[in-house]
Design a protein around this motif. Structure first.
Motif, PDB file in Angstrom:
ATOM      1  N   ARG A   1     -46.623  66.700  98.026  1.00 38.98           N
ATOM      2  CA  ARG A   1     -47.634  66.110  97.140  1.00 38.98           C
ATOM      3  C   ARG A   1     -47.102  65.875  95.734  1.00 38.98           C
ATOM      4  N   GLY A   2     -45.865  66.296  95.481  1.00 36.32           N
ATOM      5  CA  GLY A   2     -45.290  66.155  94.155  1.00 36.32           C
ATOM      6  C   GLY A   2     -45.780  67.198  93.174  1.00 36.32           C
ATOM      7  N   GLU A   3     -46.331  68.279  93.692  1.00 38.22           N
ATOM      8  CA  GLU A   3     -46.856  69.341  92.851  1.00 38.22           C
ATOM      9  C   GLU A   3     -45.888  70.516  92.809  1.00 38.22           C
ATOM     10  N   VAL A   4     -46.144  71.458  91.917  1.00 35.43           N
ATOM     11  CA  VAL A   4     -45.239  72.586  91.709  1.00 35.43           C
ATOM     12  C   VAL A   4     -45.770  73.825  92.421  1.00 35.43           C
ATOM     13  N   PRO A   5     -45.026  74.374  93.387  1.00 38.31           N
ATOM     14  CA  PRO A   5     -45.460  75.619  94.026  1.00 38.31           C
ATOM     15  C   PRO A   5     -45.418  76.780  93.037  1.00 38.31           C
TER      16      PRO A   5
ATOM     17  N   ASP B   1     -36.308  67.080  99.805  1.00 40.35           N
ATOM     18  CA  ASP B   1     -35.659  66.128  98.894  1.00 40.35           C
ATOM     19  C   ASP B   1     -36.502  65.899  97.647  1.00 40.35           C
ATOM     20  N   ARG B   2     -36.878  66.994  97.019  1.00 41.08           N
ATOM     21  CA  ARG B   2     -37.715  66.931  95.837  1.00 41.08           C
ATOM     22  C   ARG B   2     -36.969  67.531  94.638  1.00 41.08           C
ATOM     23  N   THR B   3     -37.232  66.968  93.478  1.00 45.61           N
ATOM     24  CA  THR B   3     -36.641  67.500  92.248  1.00 45.61           C
ATOM     25  C   THR B   3     -37.551  68.519  91.584  1.00 45.61           C
ATOM     26  N   VAL B   4     -38.745  68.695  92.146  1.00 47.42           N
ATOM     27  CA  VAL B   4     -39.688  69.671  91.605  1.00 47.42           C
ATOM     28  C   VAL B   4     -39.097  71.067  91.737  1.00 47.42           C
ATOM     29  N   GLN B   5     -39.180  71.840  90.688  1.00 47.36           N
ATOM     30  CA  GLN B   5     -38.677  73.212  90.703  1.00 47.36           C
ATOM     31  C   GLN B   5     -39.841  74.194  90.847  1.00 47.36           C
ATOM     32  N   PRO B   6     -39.855  74.956  91.926  1.00 53.23           N
ATOM     33  CA  PRO B   6     -40.936  75.941  92.102  1.00 53.23           C
ATOM     34  C   PRO B   6     -40.946  76.959  90.967  1.00 53.23           C
ATOM     35  N   GLN B   7     -42.110  77.451  90.649  1.00 55.31           N
ATOM     36  CA  GLN B   7     -42.256  78.471  89.604  1.00 55.31           C
ATOM     37  C   GLN B   7     -42.296  79.847  90.258  1.00 55.31           C
ATOM     38  N   PHE B   8     -41.205  80.575  90.141  1.00 54.08           N
ATOM     39  CA  PHE B   8     -41.136  81.930  90.682  1.00 54.08           C
ATOM     40  C   PHE B   8     -41.626  82.924  89.636  1.00 54.08           C
ATOM     41  N   GLY B   9     -42.322  83.948  90.103  1.00 54.11           N
ATOM     42  CA  GLY B   9     -42.750  85.021  89.215  1.00 54.11           C
ATOM     43  C   GLY B   9     -44.082  84.815  88.538  1.00 54.11           C
ATOM     44  N   VAL B  10     -44.763  83.714  88.832  1.00 58.77           N
ATOM     45  CA  VAL B  10     -46.063  83.467  88.194  1.00 58.77           C
ATOM     46  C   VAL B  10     -47.207  84.084  89.011  1.00 58.77           C
ATOM     47  N   VAL B  11     -46.905  84.492  90.240  1.00 61.04           N
ATOM     48  CA  VAL B  11     -47.865  85.209  91.081  1.00 61.04           C
ATOM     49  C   VAL B  11     -47.312  86.619  91.286  1.00 61.04           C
ATOM     50  N   PRO B  12     -48.130  87.653  91.120  1.00 54.77           N
ATOM     51  CA  PRO B  12     -47.622  89.019  91.262  1.00 54.77           C
ATOM     52  C   PRO B  12     -47.113  89.290  92.673  1.00 54.77           C
ATOM     53  N   ASP B  13     -46.032  90.054  92.769  1.00 52.79           N
ATOM     54  CA  ASP B  13     -45.563  90.512  94.074  1.00 52.79           C
ATOM     55  C   ASP B  13     -46.601  91.447  94.685  1.00 52.79           C
ATOM     56  N   ARG B  14     -46.755  91.376  95.993  1.00 57.26           N
ATOM     57  CA  ARG B  14     -47.692  92.250  96.685  1.00 57.26           C
ATOM     58  C   ARG B  14     -47.157  93.679  96.669  1.00 57.26           C
ATOM     59  N   SER B  15     -48.004  94.623  96.305  1.00 55.54           N
ATOM     60  CA  SER B  15     -47.568  96.008  96.231  1.00 55.54           C
ATOM     61  C   SER B  15     -47.288  96.572  97.621  1.00 55.54           C
ATOM     62  N   GLY B  16     -46.308  97.435  97.706  1.00 55.02           N
ATOM     63  CA  GLY B  16     -46.017  98.126  98.954  1.00 55.02           C
ATOM     64  C   GLY B  16     -45.337  97.286 100.010  1.00 55.02           C
ATOM     65  N   GLU B  17     -44.853  96.084  99.643  1.00 57.87           N
ATOM     66  CA  GLU B  17     -44.181  95.235 100.625  1.00 57.87           C
ATOM     67  C   GLU B  17     -42.849  95.858 101.029  1.00 57.87           C
ATOM     68  N   VAL B  18     -42.550  95.845 102.309  1.00 59.72           N
ATOM     69  CA  VAL B  18     -41.295  96.414 102.792  1.00 59.72           C
ATOM     70  C   VAL B  18     -40.581  95.382 103.659  1.00 59.72           C
ATOM     71  N   SER B  19     -39.256  95.476 103.687  1.00 61.08           N
ATOM     72  CA  SER B  19     -38.447  94.589 104.525  1.00 61.08           C
ATOM     73  C   SER B  19     -38.396  95.156 105.928  1.00 61.08           C
ATOM     74  N   LEU B  20     -38.773  94.351 106.916  1.00 57.04           N
ATOM     75  CA  LEU B  20     -38.888  94.815 108.295  1.00 57.04           C
ATOM     76  C   LEU B  20     -37.978  93.981 109.182  1.00 57.04           C
ATOM     77  N   LEU B  21     -36.900  94.575 109.615  1.00 55.50           N
ATOM     78  CA  LEU B  21     -35.918  93.879 110.440  1.00 55.50           C
ATOM     79  C   LEU B  21     -36.193  94.155 111.915  1.00 55.50           C
ATOM     80  N   ALA B  22     -36.316  93.101 112.700  1.00 59.69           N
ATOM     81  CA  ALA B  22     -36.589  93.252 114.132  1.00 59.69           C
ATOM     82  C   ALA B  22     -35.408  93.914 114.837  1.00 59.69           C
ATOM     83  N   ASP B  23     -35.733  94.800 115.771  1.00 57.91           N
ATOM     84  CA  ASP B  23     -34.709  95.445 116.599  1.00 57.91           C
ATOM     85  C   ASP B  23     -34.399  94.500 117.764  1.00 57.91           C
TER      86      ASP B  23
END
Length: 302
Positions: free
Chosen positions: A184-188, A245-267
């Protein structure tokens, strides 16, 4: 693996959803008679449709009695990782109760095979669930093992990692949200992007379900369905930007990270040993196909 699903009568809950709809299509290709369950009236798609609220036992048992399935794929549920207490009752009602109802009915009807869509967020026994959703899926898994061990029900729980792919229209999920916003040409607007997840392509997941239904060795098992590789949110977003193929740069860090998130690797090693299945679609290949699907949809809607 040779399929044994031809002419089998199959019940799919959540059949109108992202994974469920693709599973139904694949089951039909394999020659199964497919019955789909939804809370809303539906028709078409080559399936026989049933309207039912599976959280109510009489409704769940009625569908099971009418269909008399050889196989049940249970994918319906409340998929919401929010941490607040308001999610406890919805996840119990929409995840745990339907699962217990279907397992109970299956046992009373002589034990059709049941394949559950579990979650990678299910904790180990000595760990605390990170959300009400994770707790409800963990409880469902415990009941599945109980029904198998105590009542002889042939049930398998597939713990799904982060599933993505064409047709995912929940725009609260990362891949559809970022792709649609860019087209849509918008910024995530995003979190820091530091969290890592195991991403698995939807058609690989569908294959895992069909293989589990055809393999007697996996009855009573809980198996991880993922790629076996952790990739950060930031990396996934950057790949989507290149593909779109977009030149739009996403904005990282403008939404808080979810608390307690853990990395879960499939066995994936154990899943390969027990089921013979492993993911075949690379992240780059899967994202390319997914972005193209959204691009075509965006062009039609423009």
């Amino acid at each position: 693996m040779k399929s044994t699903l031809a002419s089998r009568r199959v019940l799919v809950t959540g059949a109108a959803g992202f994974i469920g709809s693709r599973l139904c299509t694949r089951l039909q290709e394999l020659g199964a008679e497919v019955h789909g369950v939804s809370r809303r009236s539906r028709e078409g798609g080559g399936a026989f449709w049933w309207k039912a609220d599976l959280a109510e036992y009489p409704a769940a048992h009625h569908v099971m009695e009418e269909v008399r399935p050889d196989l049940v794929f249970h994918l319906a549920g409340e998929v919401n990782g929010a941490r607040d207490v308001s999610m406890i009752r919805p996840t119990i009602r929409n995840n745990l109760l339907p699962t217990v109802n279907l397992l109970t009915s299956a046992s009373e009807l002589g034990g059709p095979r049941v394949i559950l869509a579990g979650s990678a967020t299910e904790p180990d026994p000595d760990q605390i669930p990170t959300s009400p959703y994770a707790a409800s899926k963990a409880a469902s898994s415990i009941y599945a093992r109980t029904f198998h061990a105590r009542y002889g029900l042939p049930v398998t729980n597939l713990r799904l990692s982060m599933v993505y792919g064409p047709g995912q229209q929940d725009y609260g999920k990362l891949v559809p949200y970022v792709t649609r916003t860019l087209l849509r040409g918008e910024v995530p607007r995003l979190t820091s992007g530091a969290n890592e997840f195991d991403w698995v392509y939807v058609d690989d997941v569908v294959e895992a379900f069909t293989w589990a239904a055809s393999d007697a060795d996996c009855m009573g098992e809980t198996l991880d369905i993922g790629s076996g590789e952790l990739v950060s949110v930031r990396s996934v977003v950057e790949r989507i930007v290149r593909l779109a193929d977009r030149t739009v740069q996403p904005q990282f860090g403008v939404v808080p990270d979810r608390s307690g998130e853990v990395s879960l690797l499939a066995d994936v090693r154990r899943t390969r040993e027990v089921l013979g299945w492993q993911a075949r679609t690379s992240l780059d290949e899967g994202l390319a196909t997914t972005v193209e699907w959204y691009r075509e949809r965006h062009a039609r809607d423009a």
